[in-house]
Design an enzyme around this catalytic site. Structure first.
Site, PDB file in Angstrom:
ATOM      1  N   ARG A  30     117.527 113.370  98.444  1.00  0.00           N
ATOM      2  CA  ARG A  30     117.162 113.172  99.851  1.00  0.00           C
ATOM      3  C   ARG A  30     116.371 111.883 100.093  1.00  0.00           C
ATOM      4  O   ARG A  30     116.182 111.458 101.216  1.00  0.00           O
ATOM      5  CB  ARG A  30     116.364 114.397 100.347  1.00  0.00           C
ATOM      6  CG  ARG A  30     117.241 115.630 100.527  1.00  0.00           C
ATOM      7  CD  ARG A  30     116.427 116.921 100.567  1.00  0.00           C
ATOM      8  NE  ARG A  30     116.061 117.404  99.218  1.00  0.00           N
ATOM      9  CZ  ARG A  30     115.518 118.582  98.967  1.00  0.00           C
ATOM     10  NH1 ARG A  30     115.256 119.409  99.965  1.00  0.00           N
ATOM     11  NH2 ARG A  30     115.219 118.949  97.739  1.00  0.00           N
ATOM     12  N   ARG A 350      93.130  85.335  90.825  1.00  0.00           N
ATOM     13  CA  ARG A 350      94.289  85.837  90.095  1.00  0.00           C
ATOM     14  C   ARG A 350      93.842  86.395  88.738  1.00  0.00           C
ATOM     15  O   ARG A 350      92.704  86.221  88.337  1.00  0.00           O
ATOM     16  CB  ARG A 350      95.322  84.729  89.966  1.00  0.00           C
ATOM     17  CG  ARG A 350      95.946  84.386  91.331  1.00  0.00           C
ATOM     18  CD  ARG A 350      96.767  83.111  91.283  1.00  0.00           C
ATOM     19  NE  ARG A 350      97.691  83.137  90.175  1.00  0.00           N
ATOM     20  CZ  ARG A 350      98.140  82.047  89.538  1.00  0.00           C
ATOM     21  NH1 ARG A 350      97.728  80.839  89.927  1.00  0.00           N
ATOM     22  NH2 ARG A 350      98.983  82.154  88.548  1.00  0.00           N
TER      23      ARG A 350
END
Ligand code: UD1
Ligand code: CA
Length: 479
Positions: A30, A350
């Site tokens: 689904r 980062r």
């Protein structure tokens, strides 16, 4: 293999050996997804990981078996670190079939608790209640039920008289119009007497809408075999919600995140407009930290006490010390920031950035694999990658570490107390010695000794009256 249980003397009653089986082999048709349903993430981690974490909290501890099938190796790899056992249901022929396949693995246990790998809001307390009720009732099968306002899609519980007994569970597709009006649903969580389950499980048939072995049919099988089937109803119906569709998943996600915010609020964290914040389940935040609207704290992030995390900041798997200010729009991943530091607005840390105590990383500064020492400042428009920067350093606006030569990455070392003028380019590998100065706009290609001034730019020349002379020359031409 599960740990073997120690033998107990015959004088003290032996504690029941309990296994928890988590059904997670289905495809999740689904969802219309190429990924298995149980690996879809809500609250920042796979649905199955939530169920396993809850199963591991059940006391007394039980051996856990996860039944995998669709994309089995992918599922196994994702949750293997939890230390659970696996049973492979190579062909997925229904929830009843999942338990048939687990017959051998579960053979040494007295009681089997069955959980759905796609229903992540269940709590350890509720599982424990289900298990204890099952034992007290001496039932063959005990199911956890709930009253739902909108029971559509769930199996309905057909009670036997007014007591705790159950006659059958009927699935939505086979339910009569009368049965569809029943609001008491089957949660998909059960406790079974192991011996009874496997004595009767072969009576399941595939004569239903899906041609599958339904575990739910065990209720009817036991009822007909005069074995006791009972149901215990949850007080909090939201705990049993499944995630068969993306819409259901997003509802569960919202619930989990609000629950997380509520938990943090309880612990002394202020969160403005909590419904706008996305905070993953494993995130930790210290007391008196203030989180502004539209903040995301993801993964294993830890934020200290007395911090302020301002709007639109996204912080992933990072550690922030006490008293840190994160100004708006800061992005941070796999990094660390010491106490009292100030980040942003719009700083981009980062992976591998390590910002020292009281240091500043300001507007539009990007860092990567970089250590910035105590009290150092990089306040404006810089790129600092593969760099080791000492304490008390000032990095002028627009400074760039040129770390990449097109093939390899190189390191920049800036020692304590260095002053880097604005717009410097530091071509790595390069080292700036303690206390040195680098003049603004310098291109530094060679090491600078401690205490030196390095200039690496063309000398300025000034041509007095140049503009006036040029204009006159042009006027002359036009004549
Ligand atoms: C099931 C119940 C339903 C209950 C609902 C609660 C059945 C037949 N129905 O329906 O009564 O109200 O849960 O959420 O059990 N799985 C396997 N192997 C299989 C098939 C499924 O391991 O062959 C796993 C799935 O991955 C999933 C769980 O079993 O984690 C439940 O299966 P799902 O198809 O979602 O059942 P529902 O239709 O929700
Ligand atoms: Ca389901």
């Amino acid at each position: 293999m599960p740990k073997s249980k120690s033998k107990t003397s015959s004088s003290t009653p032996r504690r029941a050996r309990i296994a928890i089986a988590i059904m997670a082999a289905g495809k999740g048709t689904r969802l219309k997804s190429k990924h298995p349903k149980v690996l879809h993430e809500i609250g920042g981690k796979p649905i199955l990981a939530h169920v396993i974490a809850t199963a591991q909290k059940v006391v007394p501890a039980c051996d856990i078996f996860v039944i995998i099938g669709h994309e089995a190796e992918h599922v196994r790899g994702t949750v293997a670190a939890t230390g659970v056992n696996f049973v492979v249901q190579a062909e997925q022929r229904g929830t009843g079939h999942a338990l048939m396949v687990a017959r051998e693995a579960l053979s040494g246990y007295d009681k089997v608790i069955v959980l759905s790998g796609d229903a992540p809001l269940i709590t350890a307390e509720t599982i424990k209640k289900l298990s204890e009720f099952h034992s007290a009732q001496k039932a063959a099968m005990t199911l956890l039920s709930a009253d739902l306002d909108h029971p559509y899609g769930y199996g309905r519980v057909i009670r036997k008289g007014r007591g705790v007994g159950v006659r059958a569970i009927v699935e939505e597709k086979t339910a009569s119009p009368q049965q569809k009006k029943i609001h008491e649903i089957n949660s998909g969580f059960y406790a079974f007497a192991r011996a009874d389950l496997y004595e009767h499980i072969d009576r399941l048939s595939t004569a239903n809408e899906h041609g599958e072995y339904y575990l739910t049919d065990m209720a009817g099988v036991f009822h007909r075999g005069r074995k006791k089937v009972v149901a215990i109803k949850t007080s909090d119906a939201s705990e049993v919600l499944g995630s068969n569709t993306r819409a259901e998943m997003m509802m569960l996600d919202a619930q989990l995140r609000l629950a997380k915010c509520r938990e943090l609020l309880e612990e002394g964290v202020t969160i403005f407009y909590p419904h706008t914040c996305v905070i993953d389940s494993d995130v930790e935040v210290g007391a008196d930290t203030v989180i502004e609207p539209f903040v995301q704290l993801l993964g294993k992030t830890k934020v200290g006490a007395d911090c302020r995390i301002r709007s639109y900041s996204v912080i992933v798997n990072s550690e922030i010390g006490d008293g840190v200010t994160v100004k708006p729009g800061t992005i941070m991943e796999d990094s660390r920031v010491g106490a009292g530091a100030v980040l942003g607005p719009y700083a981009h840390l980062r992976p591998g950035s390590d910002v020292g105590e009281g240091a500043h990383v300001g507007n539009f500064v990007e860092t990567k694999k970089m250590k910035l020492g105590k009290g150092s400042k990089a306040n404006h428009l810089s790129y600092l990658g593969d760099a080791e920067i000492g304490a008390g350093v000032n990095i002028g606006a627009g400074t760039i570490t040129c770390n990449y030569d097109g093939v390899n990455k190189h390191k920049t070392v800036i020692e304590d107390g260095v002053f880097i003028g604005s717009d410097a380019t530091l071509v790595a590998p390069v080292k700036i010695g303690r206390g040195a100065y680098v003049a603004a706009a310098s291109c530094i290609t060679e090491d600078v000794p401690a205490g030196a001034l390095a200039l690496g730019r063309a000398r300025q020349s000034v041509k007095e009256g140049w503009v006036r002379e040029k204009r006159e020359a042009q006027k002359e031409k036009r004549r």
